[in-house]
Motif scaffolding. Sequence first.
Motif, PDB file in Angstrom:
ATOM      1  N   ALA A  36      45.021  32.630  46.212  1.00  0.00           N
ATOM      2  CA  ALA A  36      43.774  32.177  46.825  1.00  0.00           C
ATOM      3  C   ALA A  36      43.902  32.210  48.345  1.00  0.00           C
ATOM      4  O   ALA A  36      44.948  32.556  48.902  1.00  0.00           O
ATOM      5  N   ASP A  69      40.934  33.857  43.796  1.00  0.00           N
ATOM      6  CA  ASP A  69      39.626  33.798  44.457  1.00  0.00           C
ATOM      7  C   ASP A  69      39.383  35.134  45.142  1.00  0.00           C
ATOM      8  O   ASP A  69      40.144  36.092  44.969  1.00  0.00           O
ATOM      9  N   SER A  70      38.309  35.207  45.928  1.00  0.00           N
ATOM     10  CA  SER A  70      37.951  36.476  46.564  1.00  0.00           C
ATOM     11  C   SER A  70      39.017  36.953  47.548  1.00  0.00           C
ATOM     12  O   SER A  70      39.228  38.161  47.709  1.00  0.00           O
TER      13      SER A  70
END
Length: 134
Positions: A36, A69-70
């Motif tokens: 992340a 996450d992105s």
Amino acid sequence: MIVQSPGLRPDAAPLRMSIDQSDPDRPLIRVGGELAYATSAPLRVELDRLLANAPQALVLDFADLDFIDSTGLAVIVHGWRVGQQVDTTLLLRAVPRFLATILEITGVAGLLGRQLPATPWAVAEPGHAQAATG
């Protein structure tokens, strides 16, 4: 190597990485925990370090990944882009279902040249068709 950022929530799993360079033409990075925003920088550094040697392939093993996450997704794409520049194939192994879904929805699976099976990916050995693991 375990990476825990000060801003990480207390119940979050830190990023865990181990690097196996026993085959210099096909180094392996095992990634576990959370990939992340707060934890992804060390993986990016390792990708850059290993890709600087232009191996034939670089394998990312996600068997122990709990969350992405992105930013974590962007690190995978970064590895693919750098690999393209040095003619290194980025291979993903033991992709959990949640990551496979994210890769498919975002189009990253196509970018990596993969058609996602219904079960997690497995790395195809040279001369063999890619198969899914059960």
